[in-house]
Design a protein around this motif. Sequence first.
Motif, PDB file in Angstrom:
ATOM      1  N   GLY A  50      35.822  33.205  46.917  1.00  0.00           N
ATOM      2  CA  GLY A  50      36.624  34.300  46.379  1.00  0.00           C
ATOM      3  C   GLY A  50      38.106  33.983  46.293  1.00  0.00           C
ATOM      4  N   GLU A  51      38.855  34.991  45.829  1.00  0.00           N
ATOM      5  CA  GLU A  51      40.298  34.841  45.612  1.00  0.00           C
ATOM      6  C   GLU A  51      41.048  35.650  46.665  1.00  0.00           C
ATOM      7  OE1 GLU A  51      41.393  32.970  43.118  1.00  0.00           O
ATOM      8  OE2 GLU A  51      39.667  32.808  41.776  1.00  0.00           O
ATOM      9  N   LEU A  52      42.119  35.073  47.149  1.00  0.00           N
ATOM     10  CA  LEU A  52      42.948  35.712  48.178  1.00  0.00           C
ATOM     11  C   LEU A  52      44.195  36.333  47.557  1.00  0.00           C
ATOM     12  CD1 LEU A  52      44.113  36.135  51.165  1.00  0.00           C
ATOM     13  CD2 LEU A  52      45.016  33.820  50.938  1.00  0.00           C
ATOM     14  N   THR A 131      40.352  39.505  35.192  1.00  0.00           N
ATOM     15  CA  THR A 131      40.484  38.561  36.305  1.00  0.00           C
ATOM     16  C   THR A 131      39.216  37.713  36.397  1.00  0.00           C
ATOM     17  OG1 THR A 131      39.456  40.050  37.907  1.00  0.00           O
ATOM     18  CG2 THR A 131      41.854  40.206  37.658  1.00  0.00           C
ATOM     19  N   ARG A 132      39.311  36.685  37.204  1.00  0.00           N
ATOM     20  CA  ARG A 132      38.099  35.952  37.557  1.00  0.00           C
ATOM     21  C   ARG A 132      38.111  35.786  39.071  1.00  0.00           C
ATOM     22  NH1 ARG A 132      39.744  30.202  37.641  1.00  0.00           N
ATOM     23  NH2 ARG A 132      40.715  30.144  39.681  1.00  0.00           N
ATOM     24  N   SER A 133      36.919  35.557  39.592  1.00  0.00           N
ATOM     25  CA  SER A 133      36.819  35.123  40.967  1.00  0.00           C
ATOM     26  C   SER A 133      35.829  33.975  40.961  1.00  0.00           C
ATOM     27  CB  SER A 133      36.373  36.255  41.876  1.00  0.00           C
ATOM     28  OG  SER A 133      36.425  35.810  43.224  1.00  0.00           O
ATOM     29  N   VAL A 179      53.054  29.881  35.794  1.00  0.00           N
ATOM     30  CA  VAL A 179      52.875  31.167  36.477  1.00  0.00           C
ATOM     31  C   VAL A 179      51.430  31.301  36.956  1.00  0.00           C
ATOM     32  CG1 VAL A 179      52.844  33.667  36.154  1.00  0.00           C
ATOM     33  CG2 VAL A 179      54.760  32.331  35.310  1.00  0.00           C
ATOM     34  N   HIS A 180      51.268  31.617  38.223  1.00  0.00           N
ATOM     35  CA  HIS A 180      49.953  31.792  38.843  1.00  0.00           C
ATOM     36  C   HIS A 180      49.988  33.132  39.563  1.00  0.00           C
ATOM     37  CE1 HIS A 180      46.864  30.171  42.028  1.00  0.00           C
ATOM     38  NE2 HIS A 180      46.323  31.009  41.194  1.00  0.00           N
ATOM     39  N   LEU A 181      49.155  34.083  39.083  1.00  0.00           N
ATOM     40  CA  LEU A 181      49.190  35.441  39.635  1.00  0.00           C
ATOM     41  C   LEU A 181      47.796  35.903  40.038  1.00  0.00           C
ATOM     42  CD1 LEU A 181      51.468  36.973  36.856  1.00  0.00           C
ATOM     43  CD2 LEU A 181      52.183  36.606  39.230  1.00  0.00           C
ATOM     44  N   HIS A 182      47.722  36.622  41.121  1.00  0.00           N
ATOM     45  CA  HIS A 182      46.499  37.305  41.512  1.00  0.00           C
ATOM     46  C   HIS A 182      46.766  38.802  41.476  1.00  0.00           C
ATOM     47  CE1 HIS A 182      44.305  33.792  43.743  1.00  0.00           C
ATOM     48  NE2 HIS A 182      44.683  33.472  42.522  1.00  0.00           N
ATOM     49  N   PHE A 183      45.718  39.560  41.153  1.00  0.00           N
ATOM     50  CA  PHE A 183      45.865  41.006  40.987  1.00  0.00           C
ATOM     51  C   PHE A 183      45.108  41.757  42.071  1.00  0.00           C
ATOM     52  CE2 PHE A 183      44.458  45.098  39.201  1.00  0.00           C
ATOM     53  CZ  PHE A 183      45.677  45.623  38.800  1.00  0.00           C
ATOM     54  N   GLY A 192      41.551  39.842  41.696  1.00  0.00           N
ATOM     55  CA  GLY A 192      41.144  38.481  41.366  1.00  0.00           C
ATOM     56  C   GLY A 192      42.276  37.657  40.782  1.00  0.00           C
ATOM     57  N   HIS A 193      41.905  36.463  40.351  1.00  0.00           N
ATOM     58  CA  HIS A 193      42.844  35.536  39.722  1.00  0.00           C
ATOM     59  C   HIS A 193      43.082  36.023  38.290  1.00  0.00           C
ATOM     60  CE1 HIS A 193      44.267  31.406  38.543  1.00  0.00           C
ATOM     61  NE2 HIS A 193      43.739  31.762  37.393  1.00  0.00           N
ATOM     62  N   LEU A 194      44.326  36.278  37.946  1.00  0.00           N
ATOM     63  CA  LEU A 194      44.646  36.889  36.649  1.00  0.00           C
ATOM     64  C   LEU A 194      44.416  35.924  35.499  1.00  0.00           C
ATOM     65  CD1 LEU A 194      45.920  39.405  35.195  1.00  0.00           C
ATOM     66  CD2 LEU A 194      48.033  38.080  35.172  1.00  0.00           C
ATOM     67  N   ALA A 238      41.103  24.840  34.901  1.00  0.00           N
ATOM     68  CA  ALA A 238      40.512  25.661  35.958  1.00  0.00           C
ATOM     69  C   ALA A 238      41.265  26.967  36.153  1.00  0.00           C
ATOM     70  CB  ALA A 238      40.464  24.882  37.267  1.00  0.00           C
ATOM     71  N   GLU A 239      42.559  26.944  35.932  1.00  0.00           N
ATOM     72  CA  GLU A 239      43.380  28.100  36.303  1.00  0.00           C
ATOM     73  C   GLU A 239      43.794  28.986  35.129  1.00  0.00           C
ATOM     74  OE1 GLU A 239      43.808  28.913  39.429  1.00  0.00           O
ATOM     75  OE2 GLU A 239      42.780  27.109  40.083  1.00  0.00           O
ATOM     76  N   LYS A 240      43.770  28.459  33.911  1.00  0.00           N
ATOM     77  CA  LYS A 240      44.367  29.224  32.824  1.00  0.00           C
ATOM     78  C   LYS A 240      43.338  29.813  31.865  1.00  0.00           C
ATOM     79  CE  LYS A 240      48.303  28.433  34.531  1.00  0.00           C
ATOM     80  NZ  LYS A 240      49.220  27.343  34.345  1.00  0.00           N
TER      81      LYS A 240
HETATM   82 ZN   LIG Z   1      44.392  31.752  41.474  1.00  0.00          ZN
END
Ligand SMILES: [Zn+2]
Length: 241
Positions: A50-52, A131-133, A179-183, A192-194, A238-240
């Motif tokens: 999961g995402e923190l 978001t994704r997780s 930019v790396h954001l979690h919501f 999750g990961h935005l 992986a992130e975008k």
């Molecule tokens: Zn993330």
Amino acid sequence: MQQPVHEHDTLYLSAPVNALVEGIYRQNTTLGQLREHGDFGLGTFNDLDGELVLLGGSAYQVTGTGEVRRPADDVLTPFACVCFFRELTFEDVVSGFADMAALMSLLERSFPSPNMMYALRIDGDFEFVRTRSVPRQDYYRPLVEVTKDQPVFEMHSLSGTLAGFYTPRFMASMSVPGVHLHFISEDRAFGGHLLQCRAVRARIGIQILRSLRMDLPVTLDYMTADLQRDTEKDLEMAEKE
Ligand SMILES: [Zn+2]
């Protein structure tokens, strides 16, 4: 005499992101230890469970099914970036922003330099948030493989907070560049990961982070890993996406 540490404007990384990209999903950092370095930030959990999101000192775990949990202090993270959030400036964006690209141009106008690190806290009302997780991984699959079949979640008409960082591209082996954001939603039930969002109103708080502290994991997996590969392309995928 020891120099005073600028603790409040320091980005803390519990490990270099490179190791995560190469599939090393287990380290020995607890959330309790992480909180010694910050009350705000993001990351993931051991086995990529999961995402923190760390906000106001409270940790949230958005699992692969989209469920939001409150993880205990002894839960482990293989990668997290945190700081003590102390806003330097803010911008009230009364008309919101249409998408991530629009948010990026707002941020670029607010940043005094692209060569600094920034902590970003965006509180807003959103038309939608996507978001994704990631589901817990049993085997050490490379991150880019894992995120190919990531669960994606979307919620409409909600309020909440985006927490995260801007990191210059030249630091891509240590932290997620750009930019790396979690919501996390205001009711703490969605996050999750935005991936994408549209805000109808937003307040963007910005802190300049002028120093970096990174711990290198003392685990056999990390110490024997081959980290010579340039992982920036994998990280981007992986992130975008
Ligand atoms: Zn993330």
